[in-house]
Scaffold this motif. Structure first.
Motif, mmCIF file in Angstrom:
data_model
loop_
_atom_site.group_PDB
_atom_site.id
_atom_site.type_symbol
_atom_site.label_atom_id
_atom_site.label_comp_id
_atom_site.label_asym_id
_atom_site.label_seq_id
_atom_site.Cartn_x
_atom_site.Cartn_y
_atom_site.Cartn_z
ATOM 1 N N PHE A 154 1.182 -1.483 0.378
ATOM 2 C CA PHE A 154 -0.232 -0.020 0.053
ATOM 3 C C PHE A 154 0.954 0.944 0.132
ATOM 4 N N GLY A 155 0.890 1.902 -1.144
ATOM 5 C CA GLY A 155 2.197 2.980 -1.224
ATOM 6 C C GLY A 155 3.705 2.340 -0.860
ATOM 7 N N ASN A 156 4.198 2.742 0.050
ATOM 8 C CA ASN A 156 5.259 2.387 0.865
ATOM 9 C C ASN A 156 5.196 1.132 1.342
ATOM 10 N N ASP A 157 4.093 0.582 2.258
ATOM 11 C CA ASP A 157 3.866 0.370 3.116
ATOM 12 C C ASP A 157 3.523 -1.257 2.715
ATOM 13 N N VAL A 158 4.721 -1.909 3.417
ATOM 14 C CA VAL A 158 4.301 -3.793 2.922
ATOM 15 C C VAL A 158 3.485 -4.351 4.450
ATOM 16 N N PHE A 159 2.311 -5.149 3.430
ATOM 17 C CA PHE A 159 1.873 -5.220 5.273
ATOM 18 C C PHE A 159 1.861 -6.785 5.074
ATOM 19 N N ASN A 160 2.595 -7.380 5.805
ATOM 20 C CA ASN A 160 2.861 -8.859 5.704
ATOM 21 C C ASN A 160 1.321 -9.498 6.660
ATOM 22 N N ASN A 161 0.767 -10.521 6.035
ATOM 23 C CA ASN A 161 0.138 -11.583 6.777
ATOM 24 C C ASN A 161 0.866 -12.817 8.107
ATOM 25 N N ASP A 162 2.032 -12.885 8.281
ATOM 26 C CA ASP A 162 2.865 -13.545 8.804
ATOM 27 C C ASP A 162 3.089 -12.614 10.468
ATOM 28 N N PRO A 163 2.792 -13.113 11.577
ATOM 29 C CA PRO A 163 3.014 -14.653 11.527
ATOM 30 C C PRO A 163 1.222 -14.800 11.547
ATOM 31 N N ALA A 164 1.289 -15.793 10.813
ATOM 32 C CA ALA A 164 -0.034 -15.984 10.586
ATOM 33 C C ALA A 164 -0.378 -17.590 11.029
ATOM 34 N N PRO A 165 -0.491 -18.238 11.998
ATOM 35 C CA PRO A 165 0.522 -19.992 12.736
ATOM 36 C C PRO A 165 -0.913 -20.940 12.134
ATOM 37 N N ILE A 166 -0.908 -21.534 12.091
ATOM 38 C CA ILE A 166 -1.430 -22.850 11.069
ATOM 39 C C ILE A 166 -1.556 -23.448 12.313
ATOM 40 N N CYS A 167 -2.660 -24.157 13.291
ATOM 41 C CA CYS A 167 -2.871 -24.926 14.740
ATOM 42 C C CYS A 167 -4.235 -24.586 14.820
ATOM 43 N N ALA A 168 -4.075 -26.298 14.906
ATOM 44 C CA ALA A 168 -5.999 -26.602 15.572
ATOM 45 C C ALA A 168 -5.622 -27.278 16.658
ATOM 46 N N ASN A 169 -7.330 -27.556 17.279
ATOM 47 C CA ASN A 169 -7.144 -28.691 18.387
ATOM 48 C C ASN A 169 -7.019 -30.062 17.318
ATOM 49 N N ALA A 170 -7.450 -29.959 15.785
ATOM 50 C CA ALA A 170 -7.599 -31.847 15.293
ATOM 51 C C ALA A 170 -6.551 -31.442 14.304
ATOM 52 N N ALA A 171 -5.978 -32.595 14.263
ATOM 53 C CA ALA A 171 -4.981 -33.204 13.064
ATOM 54 C C ALA A 171 -5.555 -33.137 11.521
ATOM 55 N N ALA A 172 -7.334 -33.422 11.497
ATOM 56 C CA ALA A 172 -8.099 -33.267 10.580
ATOM 57 C C ALA A 172 -7.927 -31.843 10.187
ATOM 58 N N ASP A 173 -8.283 -30.299 11.040
ATOM 59 C CA ASP A 173 -8.163 -29.855 10.659
ATOM 60 C C ASP A 173 -6.818 -28.534 9.597
ATOM 61 N N VAL A 174 -5.672 -29.370 9.984
ATOM 62 C CA VAL A 174 -4.336 -28.727 9.290
ATOM 63 C C VAL A 174 -3.964 -30.158 8.482
ATOM 64 N N LYS B 106 -16.365 -14.261 11.082
ATOM 65 C CA LYS B 106 -15.485 -15.536 11.617
ATOM 66 C C LYS B 106 -15.073 -16.466 10.748
ATOM 67 N N VAL B 107 -13.655 -16.934 10.886
ATOM 68 C CA VAL B 107 -13.490 -17.674 10.775
ATOM 69 C C VAL B 107 -12.666 -18.945 11.815
ATOM 70 N N THR B 108 -13.358 -19.511 11.434
ATOM 71 C CA THR B 108 -12.744 -21.190 12.301
ATOM 72 C C THR B 108 -11.466 -22.035 12.434
ATOM 73 N N LYS B 109 -11.400 -22.377 11.192
ATOM 74 C CA LYS B 109 -10.342 -23.314 10.964
ATOM 75 C C LYS B 109 -9.253 -22.452 9.607
ATOM 76 N N ALA B 110 -7.832 -23.201 10.161
ATOM 77 C CA ALA B 110 -7.198 -22.049 9.343
ATOM 78 C C ALA B 110 -7.108 -22.828 7.890
ATOM 79 N N ARG B 111 -7.170 -21.435 7.528
ATOM 80 C CA ARG B 111 -6.959 -22.244 6.454
ATOM 81 C C ARG B 111 -6.298 -21.225 5.110
ATOM 82 N N PHE B 112 -5.947 -21.425 3.728
ATOM 83 C CA PHE B 112 -5.803 -20.301 2.722
ATOM 84 C C PHE B 112 -7.359 -20.098 2.719
ATOM 85 N N TYR B 113 -7.576 -18.943 2.232
ATOM 86 C CA TYR B 113 -8.435 -18.461 1.738
ATOM 87 C C TYR B 113 -9.229 -17.497 0.708
ATOM 88 N N TRP B 114 -10.070 -17.461 -0.367
ATOM 89 C CA TRP B 114 -10.284 -16.599 -1.253
ATOM 90 C C TRP B 114 -10.756 -14.995 -1.554
#
Length: 584
Positions: A234-254, A536-544
């Motif tokens: 954005f202009g001269n500013d860079v917006f990083n989405n890190d740290p965006a952790p990938i964690c969950a209470n269930a293995a299937a969610d990641v 509201k996002v309930t699971k760590a994902r890539f979203y479009w």
């Protein structure tokens, strides 16, 4: 008659002797139990561990043996709970002499003694256990000392049971001084990959109740994983989405996150006989993601920076339990997930939790003002990681109407109907949480019959406003680049200015069926309006995130400026409540 009386008298005397011996044996049991309780209280003995309990039972049996009690006939049991009661019990089948003539081979006696009073109940916030990796490893624990004072490789560090891959668990738990990434608390951290994946397990004695487990985690500390990193300019500013952790209470969610060098699985298991031998060192060890799946309570795949996880645990039965942290990623030499400040607390842990940027209200995770796009009423290809949906041709204005009134002073805007309706998407990694999507919208064509200040926009799926627009066409003025005033005239349907906004999971959708979940729709606004949609996002994902031109394709479409995704909210503006739930 006298002979019969003599037999009865002898029998009674013999029985009395047998019962007397039984009473004496009971006294010996009681004395041994009392001494065993005193032994259990010694500060040098951890009686609430498996080895400590075995030592108390051994002491109990040894005391009985010194009193000529056949310990093979004694069943001894000692139980103790950390911050709870302890009991010594035993039973003894006392052999009989005279009663044996009547097929009574033994008399059973027993004792059950509480060793010390039950302490008061734990208070909320009480810290049951804490590990900061600050305690220097003992010489008996240190396997290898690299750069003295900075990095140790340790086995069975500070009471943890260390098990891993490679022989002999080469080299063990890696404890370093944060040279990869400074520790958020203290000076040292633990890493679950030395030369191979490994696990650390600790046995805890817990009373029934609810507990909070907190721990700090970071993933590959040298560089962001390219598959997960992202940014916008954005202009001269860079917006990083890190740290965006990938964690969950269930293995299937990641399961979708396959770049898993830094994977750490967290397990909570009820104790079993020979648990360490059968499960920690069994054919399938904690370093395998398939280890005891029912016991998994948390899993982290990636985080570029330190985050703090919180997991609630309910203990239904007082007893012994195992807490296990296991490195489970695609094994990379010397690289793995790092841990710090592990705490187990009764009901909750005191103190503020370490927050990541995606949890801080107003933190901008993505921003686009189209300043990097080709401008001056020229067609532009999608840049800045935006992906076209269909034709890759977009109209960018650098002299759009009333730009001075826009927040932030943007100088370029996007039109989504160049020669036909267009759509474009941007992929972003979002952990579970609440987010707000904001953008500025203006209708290019101004219809007099719709009135000044009229806005036809909504973000509820059941209330999209296009149906409320008057039907038919109308001649109106339209904004054009290079014109100080609206340019007359253009005849078009009232829906020619519509734009829709969508947010879709990359896991459950594909390029062929996106966009699929609409979160906003604007059909008309005679002046610039700022739209805000809370989701509201309930699971760590890539979203479009997708913006799509709607209505009639006639070269006159919606104008969009200053697109943002923010944590919780973008500014103090109002939004929908409750948030729109996004399908994971």
């Amino acid at each position: 008659m006298a002979a019969l009386s003599m037999i009865i008298l002898v029998g009674i005397s013999g029985a009395a002797l047998d019962f007397g011996m039984a009473q004496l044996a009971r006294q010996k049991l009681y004395q041994a139990a009392s001494l065993a309780c005193q032994y259990a209280k010694k500060t040098s003995l951890v009686a609430d561990t498996e080895s400590g309990g075995a030592a108390v039972r051994s002491f109990f049996n040894a005391n009985l043996a010194s009193q000529n009690v056949t310990t093979d006939l004694v069943n001894a049991n000692f139980t103790a709970v950390s911050n709870g009661p302890a009991r010594m019990s035993g039973s003894y089948a006392v052999p009989t002499t005279f009663l044996g003539l009547f097929n009574i081979a033994s008399i059973q006696v027993s004792v059950d003694q509480q060793c010390y009073p039950v302490p008061p109940q734990l208070s909320a916030g009480a810290e049951i256990f804490k590990e900061t990796f600050e305690t220097p490893p003992l010489s008996t624990e240190t396997v290898y000392n690299n750069n003295p004072g900075s990095t140790f490789y340790s086995r069975n560090f500070n009471g943890w049971r260390t098990v891993g891959d490679g022989a002999p668990y080469f080299f063990g738990l890696k404890i370093n001084d944060g040279y990869k990434q400074p520790s958020p608390d203290g000076s040292h951290v633990g890493e679950l990959v030395g030369y191979y994946n490994l696990s650390i397990s600790r046995k805890l004695s817990l009373a029934a109740g609810v507990y909070e487990l907190r721990y700090q985690y970071t993933g590959n500390a040298y560089a962001a994983v390219a598959a997960y990193a992202g940014s916008t300019r954005f202009g001269n500013d860079v917006f990083n989405n890190d740290p965006a952790p990938i964690c969950a209470n269930a293995a299937a969610d990641v399961a979708w996150a396959t770049s898993d060098t830094s994977r750490v699985g967290v397990y909570f298991s009820a104790d079993e006989a020979d648990f360490s031998a059968n499960y920690l060192e069994g054919a399938i060890r904690p370093t395998s993601p398939s280890w005891r799946p029912a016991d998994l309570i948390d899993v982290c795949i990636y985080s570029k920076g330190w985050i703090e996880r919180s997991v609630m645990i309910t203990v239904t039965t007082t007893g012994d339990y195992w807490l296990t942290y296991a490195g489970q990623g695609s094994n990379t030499y010397l690289e793995g997930g790092q841990l710090d400040n592990i705490r187990l607390c009764y009901q909750y842990c005191n103190g503020s939790r370490l927050t990541a940027p995606f949890e801080i209200a107003g933190q901008v995770l993505l921003r686009e003002n189209f300043s990097a796009w080709r401008s001056a009423f020229e067609n532009s290809l999608a840049v800045n990681d935006w992906v076209p949906v269909g034709a890759n041709a977009f109209e960018i204005w650098d002299r759009a109407p009333s730009l001075a009134t826009l927040p932030g002073g943007e100088q370029q805007v996007l039109e989504l109907d160049e020669f036909a309706n267009r759509a474009l998407s941007h992929k972003i990694l979002l952990p579970p949480g609440t987010y707000q999507i904001a953008y500025n919208y203006l209708s290019r064509v101004n219809f007099p019959s719709l009135g000044s200040g009229t806005i036809y926009c909504a973000n509820k799926a059941t209330d999209y406003p296009v149906s409320t627009l008057p039907p038919g066409t109308e001649t109106g003025s339209f904004w054009g680049p290079g014109y100080a005033m609206p340019y007359p005239s253009f005849t078009a349907p009232h829906d020619t200015n519509a734009v829709s906004v969508w947010l879709d999971s990359d896991v459950t959708t594909s390029a062929g069926n996106r966009p699929s979940q609409m979160i906003d729709y604007c059909a008309y606004s005679s002046g610039w309006t700022t739209r805000r949609i809370t989701v509201k996002v309930t699971k760590a994902r890539f979203y479009w995130l997708t913006f799509k031109g709607e209505g009639t394709s006639d070269t006159q479409g919606a104008l969009v400026a200053d697109i943002r995704i923010c944590a919780i909210r973008c500014d103090n503006g109002l939004s929908n409540d409750p948030p729109l739930a996004i399908a994971p």
